[in-house]
Design a protein around this motif. Structure first.
Motif, mmCIF file in Angstrom:
data_model
loop_
_atom_site.group_PDB
_atom_site.id
_atom_site.type_symbol
_atom_site.label_atom_id
_atom_site.label_comp_id
_atom_site.label_asym_id
_atom_site.label_seq_id
_atom_site.Cartn_x
_atom_site.Cartn_y
_atom_site.Cartn_z
ATOM 1 N N TYR A 26 0.995 -1.000 -0.069
ATOM 2 C CA TYR A 26 0.042 -0.027 -0.208
ATOM 3 C C TYR A 26 1.089 1.186 -0.029
ATOM 4 C CZ TYR A 26 -4.247 -2.406 1.000
ATOM 5 O OH TYR A 26 -5.342 -3.311 0.921
ATOM 6 N N ALA A 27 0.295 2.242 -0.748
ATOM 7 C CA ALA A 27 0.993 3.685 -0.643
ATOM 8 C C ALA A 27 0.325 4.680 -0.013
ATOM 9 C CB ALA A 27 1.376 4.179 -2.101
ATOM 10 N N GLY A 28 0.807 5.574 0.780
ATOM 11 C CA GLY A 28 0.098 6.358 1.491
ATOM 12 C C GLY A 28 -0.617 7.579 0.556
ATOM 13 N N ILE A 29 -1.741 8.198 0.867
ATOM 14 C CA ILE A 29 -2.245 9.429 0.328
ATOM 15 C C ILE A 29 -2.031 10.562 1.165
ATOM 16 C CG2 ILE A 29 -4.543 10.208 -0.782
ATOM 17 C CD1 ILE A 29 -5.544 7.243 -0.646
ATOM 18 N N GLY A 30 -1.381 11.358 0.669
ATOM 19 C CA GLY A 30 -1.202 12.892 1.192
ATOM 20 C C GLY A 30 -2.418 13.799 0.849
ATOM 21 N N SER A 31 -2.659 14.587 1.793
ATOM 22 C CA SER A 31 -3.553 15.484 1.524
ATOM 23 C C SER A 31 -3.277 16.679 1.028
ATOM 24 C CB SER A 31 -4.521 15.924 2.800
ATOM 25 O OG SER A 31 -3.458 16.719 3.523
ATOM 26 N N TYR A 32 -3.695 17.540 0.194
ATOM 27 C CA TYR A 32 -3.388 18.655 -0.534
ATOM 28 C C TYR A 32 -2.880 19.872 0.530
ATOM 29 C CZ TYR A 32 -5.399 17.098 -4.761
ATOM 30 O OH TYR A 32 -5.609 16.441 -5.821
ATOM 31 N N ASP A 33 -3.397 19.773 1.969
ATOM 32 C CA ASP A 33 -3.132 20.706 2.918
ATOM 33 C C ASP A 33 -1.845 20.493 3.487
ATOM 34 O OD1 ASP A 33 -5.465 22.154 2.625
ATOM 35 O OD2 ASP A 33 -6.347 21.063 4.380
ATOM 36 N N GLU A 34 -1.507 18.887 3.461
ATOM 37 C CA GLU A 34 -0.128 18.560 4.225
ATOM 38 C C GLU A 34 0.911 19.058 3.043
ATOM 39 O OE1 GLU A 34 -1.483 14.627 6.612
ATOM 40 O OE2 GLU A 34 -1.149 14.593 4.592
ATOM 41 N N GLN A 35 0.688 18.937 1.773
ATOM 42 C CA GLN A 35 1.717 19.155 0.764
ATOM 43 C C GLN A 35 2.063 20.772 0.828
ATOM 44 O OE1 GLN A 35 0.096 17.774 -2.889
ATOM 45 N NE2 GLN A 35 -0.224 15.496 -1.839
ATOM 46 N N GLY A 36 1.140 21.863 1.032
ATOM 47 C CA GLY A 36 1.454 22.798 0.957
ATOM 48 C C GLY A 36 1.436 23.536 -0.244
ATOM 49 N N GLU A 37 1.065 24.952 -0.247
ATOM 50 C CA GLU A 37 1.042 25.709 -1.525
ATOM 51 C C GLU A 37 2.414 25.733 -2.391
ATOM 52 O OE1 GLU A 37 -1.812 26.675 -2.883
ATOM 53 O OE2 GLU A 37 -2.838 25.447 -1.299
ATOM 54 N N ASP A 38 3.428 25.730 -1.728
ATOM 55 C CA ASP A 38 4.652 25.947 -2.284
ATOM 56 C C ASP A 38 5.197 24.568 -2.960
ATOM 57 O OD1 ASP A 38 5.257 24.613 -0.108
ATOM 58 O OD2 ASP A 38 6.871 25.901 0.427
ATOM 59 N N SER A 39 4.468 23.426 -2.702
ATOM 60 C CA SER A 39 4.882 22.269 -3.518
ATOM 61 C C SER A 39 4.883 22.582 -4.879
ATOM 62 C CB SER A 39 3.861 21.307 -3.207
ATOM 63 O OG SER A 39 3.997 20.071 -3.828
ATOM 64 N N PRO A 40 6.005 21.940 -5.663
ATOM 65 C CA PRO A 40 6.063 22.007 -6.981
ATOM 66 C C PRO A 40 5.050 21.383 -7.884
ATOM 67 C CG PRO A 40 7.748 20.522 -6.317
ATOM 68 C CD PRO A 40 7.163 21.275 -5.021
ATOM 69 N N TRP A 41 4.349 20.247 -7.190
ATOM 70 C CA TRP A 41 3.080 19.641 -7.845
ATOM 71 C C TRP A 41 1.763 20.335 -7.583
ATOM 72 C CZ3 TRP A 41 4.692 15.913 -11.130
ATOM 73 C CH2 TRP A 41 5.667 15.332 -10.637
ATOM 74 N N ALA A 42 1.578 21.558 -6.809
ATOM 75 C CA ALA A 42 0.530 22.333 -6.524
ATOM 76 C C ALA A 42 -0.460 22.516 -7.974
ATOM 77 C CB ALA A 42 1.031 23.964 -6.018
ATOM 78 N N GLY A 43 0.277 22.952 -9.047
ATOM 79 C CA GLY A 43 -0.235 23.326 -10.153
ATOM 80 C C GLY A 43 -1.249 21.972 -10.819
ATOM 81 N N THR A 44 -0.889 20.615 -10.366
ATOM 82 C CA THR A 44 -1.336 19.534 -10.840
ATOM 83 C C THR A 44 -2.541 18.942 -9.988
ATOM 84 O OG1 THR A 44 0.107 17.775 -9.804
ATOM 85 C CG2 THR A 44 1.002 18.912 -11.866
ATOM 86 N N ARG A 45 -2.714 19.661 -8.739
ATOM 87 C CA ARG A 45 -4.011 19.111 -8.152
ATOM 88 C C ARG A 45 -5.189 19.348 -8.782
ATOM 89 N NH1 ARG A 45 -1.621 22.687 -2.781
ATOM 90 N NH2 ARG A 45 0.150 21.353 -2.592
ATOM 91 N N LEU A 46 -6.112 18.369 -8.482
ATOM 92 C CA LEU A 46 -7.414 18.270 -8.923
ATOM 93 C C LEU A 46 -8.419 19.317 -8.204
ATOM 94 C CD1 LEU A 46 -8.069 14.465 -9.039
ATOM 95 C CD2 LEU A 46 -7.360 15.827 -10.954
ATOM 96 N N VAL A 47 -9.355 19.870 -9.099
ATOM 97 C CA VAL A 47 -10.103 20.870 -8.505
ATOM 98 C C VAL A 47 -11.524 20.128 -8.338
ATOM 99 C CG1 VAL A 47 -11.311 23.100 -8.862
ATOM 100 C CG2 VAL A 47 -8.962 22.816 -9.698
ATOM 101 N N ILE A 48 -11.902 20.022 -7.194
ATOM 102 C CA ILE A 48 -13.233 19.322 -6.842
ATOM 103 C C ILE A 48 -14.446 20.159 -6.730
ATOM 104 C CG2 ILE A 48 -14.078 18.031 -4.846
ATOM 105 C CD1 ILE A 48 -11.587 16.875 -6.003
ATOM 106 N N THR A 49 -15.392 20.052 -7.612
ATOM 107 C CA THR A 49 -16.523 20.826 -7.632
ATOM 108 C C THR A 49 -17.470 20.731 -6.478
ATOM 109 O OG1 THR A 49 -17.851 19.185 -8.984
ATOM 110 C CG2 THR A 49 -16.293 20.620 -10.353
ATOM 111 N N ALA A 50 -17.523 19.607 -5.806
ATOM 112 C CA ALA A 50 -18.571 19.502 -5.065
ATOM 113 C C ALA A 50 -17.996 18.505 -3.689
ATOM 114 C CB ALA A 50 -20.080 18.893 -5.355
ATOM 115 N N MET A 51 -17.913 18.859 -2.543
ATOM 116 C CA MET A 51 -17.304 18.066 -1.339
ATOM 117 C C MET A 51 -18.420 17.026 -1.138
ATOM 118 S SD MET A 51 -14.295 18.682 -0.831
ATOM 119 C CE MET A 51 -13.141 20.190 -1.168
ATOM 120 N N PRO A 52 -17.748 15.798 -0.350
ATOM 121 C CA PRO A 52 -18.650 14.927 0.153
ATOM 122 C C PRO A 52 -19.874 15.199 1.197
ATOM 123 C CG PRO A 52 -16.526 14.563 0.992
ATOM 124 C CD PRO A 52 -16.334 15.582 0.045
#
Length: 439
Positions: A41-67
């Motif tokens: 198994y591989a861990g799932i990191g939350s976007y909050d934990e990664q921070g806005e300065d992450s080089p991957w920030a631009g690849t994050r998915l934009v959720i249209t509606a939350m659970p």
């Protein structure tokens, strides 16, 4: 790109094993589930934990509606093909040239030439987790990949340790799964896949996942199982291959899973695993007429890969060939690895019981700082040669090292005679061969 000398030596070693070889391409069949193959198994990191300065920030998915019905929600994604993500992000301008080149260098993969798609491909699956009204952790996965999580049913992931220790781990893992849709690249085009994505938690921490999907092939009447990154993605750059039993109820052992550049023994043939061409959906093997004694591999019975490096304390260059005529223990370790540190006293005792004319230990430290290695040498009084193997010339990459400590015991001619011996088992093996040092 300029490569260090150690890299060139290892590359030449790989090439030398291919003389007189013939290529075999086996069509792959895709299957759901785990068959008889071990998985992780591989861990799932939350976007909050990664921070806005992450080089991957631009690849994050934009959720249209939350659970619905959850609080303290964290959002993340499951990336089924990080290579396609990086390639696509670079073309779209979401990651810089500098970061893209660093990725290619660290992965040692020319992403521009492995048939990835320049147009967007939905390789990521959105997910979120939070607390229900009773304070229990709940998870949702974007099963239809539409970025709307409000129509997904929250579920409670099973405990990962309970899954692995259960009577039927495969069934438990699949019981903690959701059928999710994503896309993979075939012939440069996006093709949809819908497979179970299993999610569990370990020790109360955040969620971890695997993708319950593998490939099979056949050669000479022998069925082969092929997995990607321990079932944690579908990129099939880091692969494992196993000889499958006639029944899927017979579980393949993890130590029997073979990596790229290792050899399959089928009938009287030896075939080197070259990799998977995902675009053409084939497993590529290479026949050889050479005997084991002339072939390089990280398997027992084969010649160990040659290497050279700078000895950490003496600063002189040492090579594996320089120890020919002695039995040698290659100890791949890291300073942050507790089992590695726990093993050092056993190695010191074995070192004192053997003669340097007959036996040597070569420590190969990876993913460790020079400062931490110096502190470890001083704290434990390590006397055997040590090499700091850096990311550019990582010796462990060629040896297929996936965890620490990993050990290889070599005979006087440099052939591997045992793997992963530790503690008393290692001492008994070496002393049985050499006898104790009476000096």
């Amino acid at each position: 790109m300029k490569r260090p000398a150690a890299y060139l030596i290892l590359a030449a070693a790989l090439a030398s094993g291919c003389t007189g070889s013939r290529t075999v391409e086996l069509p792959l069949t895709w299957n759901e589930g785990y068959a008889s193959l071990p998985y992780g198994y591989a861990g799932i990191g939350s976007y909050d934990e990664q921070g806005e300065d992450s080089p991957w920030a631009g690849t994050r998915l934009v959720i249209t509606a939350m659970p619905q019905g959850l609080s303290d929600i964290k959002v993340g994604d499951i990336d089924t093909d990080i290579y396609q993500t990086a390639y696509q992000a670079h073309i779209s301008g979401y990651i810089t040239d500098e970061w893209y080149n660093k990725l290619k260098e660290s992965w040692d993969i020319q992403l521009d030439s492995i048939g990835l798609s320049a147009t967007p491909v939905k390789t990521k699956v959105a997910c979120a987790w939070g607390k229900d009204a009773d304070g229990n952790m709940k998870m949702v996965i974007d099963s239809d990949n539409d970025l709307d999580l409000s129509d997904e049913t929250p579920f409670t992931p099973l405990d990962g340790d309970a899954v692995f220790n259960g009577v039927n781990p495969d069934s438990l893992a699949l019981a903690s799964s959701v059928n999710a849709t994503f896309e993979k690249v075939v012939d440069g085009k996006a093709v949809k896949m819908t497979v179970p994505v299993s999610v569990v938690t370990f020790n109360g921490y955040g969620p971890s996942y695997n993708i319950a999907c593998h490939a099979t092939a056949e050669y000479g009447g022998q069925r082969l199982g092929v997995t990607s990154a321990d079932f944690c993605n579908s990129a099939f750059q880091s692969i494992s291959v196993a000889l499958l039993a006639d029944s899927d109820t017979v579980k393949a052992k993890r130590e029997d899973m073979l990596k790229k550049n290792e050899f399959l023994e089928i009938g009287h043939e030896l075939l080197r695993i070259k990799g998977v061409d995902k675009n053409r959906n084939v497993l590529i093997l290479e026949k050889t007429d050479k005997p084991k004694s002339e072939l390089l591999s990280s398997q027992v019975g084969y010649k160990a890969f040659p290497f050279e490096g700078v000895e950490f304390s003496a600063k002189d260059t040492i090579s594996l060939d320089g120890f020919k005529g002695k039995y040698v223990l290659l100890d791949f370790w890291a300073t942050w690895c507790k089992p590695c540190l726990d093993e050092i006293p056993h190695l010191k005792e074995l070192y004192s019981m053997t003669d340097r004319a007959d036996f040597e230990i070569v420590g190969i430290a990876e993913y460790s700082s020079a400062e931490s290695i110096a502190m470890t040498i001083e704290k434990y009084g390590i006397q055997w040669p040590l090499i700091l193997s850096d990311n550019d010339s990582r010796i462990g990459g060629v040896y297929g090292i996936q965890g620490y400590p990993t050990t290889f015991l070599l005979d006087r001619e440099g052939a591997i005679i045992a793997k992963n011996l530790r503690g008393k088992a290692l001492e008994e093996k070496v002393l049985n061969i050499l006898g104790p040092n009476e000096n």
